[in-house]
Design a protein around this motif. Structure first.
Motif, PDB file in Angstrom:
ATOM      1  N   THR A 139       0.814  -1.224   0.000  1.00  0.00           N
ATOM      2  CA  THR A 139       0.000   0.000   0.000  1.00  0.00           C
ATOM      3  C   THR A 139       0.844   1.268   0.000  1.00  0.00           C
ATOM      4  OG1 THR A 139      -0.160  -0.015   2.424  1.00  0.00           O
ATOM      5  CG2 THR A 139      -1.887  -1.176   1.187  1.00  0.00           C
ATOM      6  N   ALA A 140       2.106   1.167   0.438  1.00  0.00           N
ATOM      7  CA  ALA A 140       2.981   2.350   0.461  1.00  0.00           C
ATOM      8  C   ALA A 140       4.429   1.906   0.472  1.00  0.00           C
ATOM      9  CB  ALA A 140       2.677   3.215   1.686  1.00  0.00           C
ATOM     10  N   ALA A 141       5.289   2.732  -0.110  1.00  0.00           N
ATOM     11  CA  ALA A 141       6.737   2.488  -0.111  1.00  0.00           C
ATOM     12  C   ALA A 141       7.438   3.824   0.105  1.00  0.00           C
ATOM     13  CB  ALA A 141       7.177   1.854  -1.423  1.00  0.00           C
ATOM     14  N   THR A 142       8.202   3.914   1.161  1.00  0.00           N
ATOM     15  CA  THR A 142       8.841   5.184   1.525  1.00  0.00           C
ATOM     16  C   THR A 142      10.337   4.986   1.697  1.00  0.00           C
ATOM     17  OG1 THR A 142       6.825   5.823   2.706  1.00  0.00           O
ATOM     18  CG2 THR A 142       8.822   7.105   3.147  1.00  0.00           C
ATOM     19  N   ALA A 143      11.129   5.750   0.965  1.00  0.00           N
ATOM     20  CA  ALA A 143      12.583   5.663   1.071  1.00  0.00           C
ATOM     21  C   ALA A 143      13.072   6.511   2.243  1.00  0.00           C
ATOM     22  CB  ALA A 143      13.228   6.131  -0.227  1.00  0.00           C
TER      23      ALA A 143
END
Length: 398
Positions: free
Chosen positions: A131-135
């Motif tokens: 649902t989400a990917a954050t670096a």
């Protein structure tokens, strides 16, 4: 929170192959995608370079029984236009190969990959959506649809045209559509195909028959959307008669296996193929019509390039991978787009150029060789020329 060296999001052919290839390098890999997968009656033609890659992964022995060799690929002009091209046959023996590649049904291909992934100790199969990917500075945090969070040093987006990973990385995309749809089916036929694939060029697009084991073939028939829908909804008997008529009974009586599928044709290219700790492979990065057997072959070259790019720091893999893939992806996308549009064009100069090009290919063996080498492997013709020159120099020095 579970941690991995690499997370591959998407478990289609490209994602599954990427997970296996990257795990073989000794890294811990999470393959993340929901388990449900609709039945896929399509087939995939893989060229010699791609088959060699499958062999390095130890997959080919399990896939080979389902595959049919592509020894000859011929183009026939099936239009009724004023300017018509001569038949052109490309034979693998002309470039020193037993076969250009092999045609493989997707369903058993995916079954082989699923079994190998399940048995691989370096791959964790997470059957969830993302649902989400954050670096962040040390990696990427992925939020799964269960609320679970995992981290990875690198994330590979293999999650298709509507890629969540591409959106999370902030990578723009260019899309376009065609006034066409692809009718896809498999069929049996009376006469043997002789490992010959035949592509009829028609006013609506290519009609491409590709061998399967036995007296069976797969078909991709590009048509106006309304006509594709009409044919798809015919009885198998009536559809078989339509296929046989379009093929001019080259393979005798045709019997369609099961139902046909149809897909609208469109194209898509990401503005870049990597950014920081994100990289895009397969249809998350590029997509175009099923013409010239380029789709998965291009995706496998993505995976080969990614393995090479992993020698750099994880935080800069995206930029290095992007530089490696730009020329190949852009040139292949442009070539397929131009070929498809040339078939649709009623503009006489365009028809003349297409006809003249096929005349030259029919008449000039060396030119056919160059085209065949390029179709199998990027810069393949230059590599062949280099090897030939080296061999001649070695003979003179001996």
């Amino acid at each position: 929170m579970r941690q991995f060296d690499i997370a591959v999001v998407g478990a289609g052919l490209a994602g599954s192959l990427a997970a296996l290839a990257l795990a073989e390098s000794g890294r811990s890999v999470a393959l993340i995608a929901p388990p449900a997968r609709a039945g896929d009656g399509r087939t995939t033609a893989l060229m010699d370079q791609s088959i060699a890659f499958l062999k390095t992964l130890g997959l080919w022995d399990d896939i080979a029984p389902h595959a049919a060799a592509l020894e000859t690929m011929q183009i026939l002009d099936g239009t009724s236009r004023l300017l018509r091209a001569p038949p052109v046959a490309f034979r693998a023996g002309e470039v020193g190969l037993e076969a250009f590649g092999y045609n493989i049904p997707n369903a058993p291909f995916l079954t082989v990959l699923d079994a190998r992934i399940a048995a691989h100790q370096g791959i964790a199969r997470l059957e969830n959506g993302v649902t989400a990917a954050t670096a962040f500075e040390a990696g990427v945090e992925l939020v799964l649809d269960t609320g679970e969070r995992v981290t990875a040093g690198l994330v590979v987006g293999a999650d298709g045209r509507k890629s969540k990973i591409r959106d999370s990385a902030g990578i723009d995309v260019k899309t376009w559509s065609y006034p066409q749809a692809a009718l896809v089916l498999n069929f049996t036929h009376e006469r043997p195909h002789g490992n010959v694939s035949t592509e009829f060029h028609t006013e609506s697009g290519p009609f491409t028959q590709v061998p399967l084991p036995g007296r069976r073939s797969s078909l991709v028939w590009v048509l106006p959307p309304a006509e594709a829908a009409r044919l798809r909804d015919l009885s198998t008997s009536d559809l078989g008669q339509a296929v046989e008529a379009r093929m001019q009974s080259m393979l005798g009586k045709v019997s369609v296996e099961g139902g046909a599928q149809s897909f609208p044709l469109s194209g898509m290219t990401a503005a870049r193929f990597g950014k920081g700790r994100f990289v895009l492979v397969g249809e998350a990065a590029h997509a175009f019509p099923p013409i010239g057997a380029q789709g998965l072959n291009l995706s496998l070259r993505d995976i080969m390039a990614l393995r090479e790019a992993l020698s750099s720091e994880p935080a800069t893999v995206g930029e290095r991978f992007d530089r490696k893939r730009q020329a190949d992806v852009r040139s292949r996308t442009l070539s397929v787009d131009l070929l498809n549009r040339s078939l649709l064009s009623d503009f006489l100069p365009v028809q003349f150029l297409r006809s003249a090009g096929l005349h030259l290919l029919s008449a000039l063996g060396p030119l056919r060789g160059i085209v065949m080498r390029e179709g199998i492997e990027p810069l393949g013709s230059l590599k062949a020329l280099r090897d030939m020159l080296r061999e001649r120099v070695a003979r003179k020095q001996a």
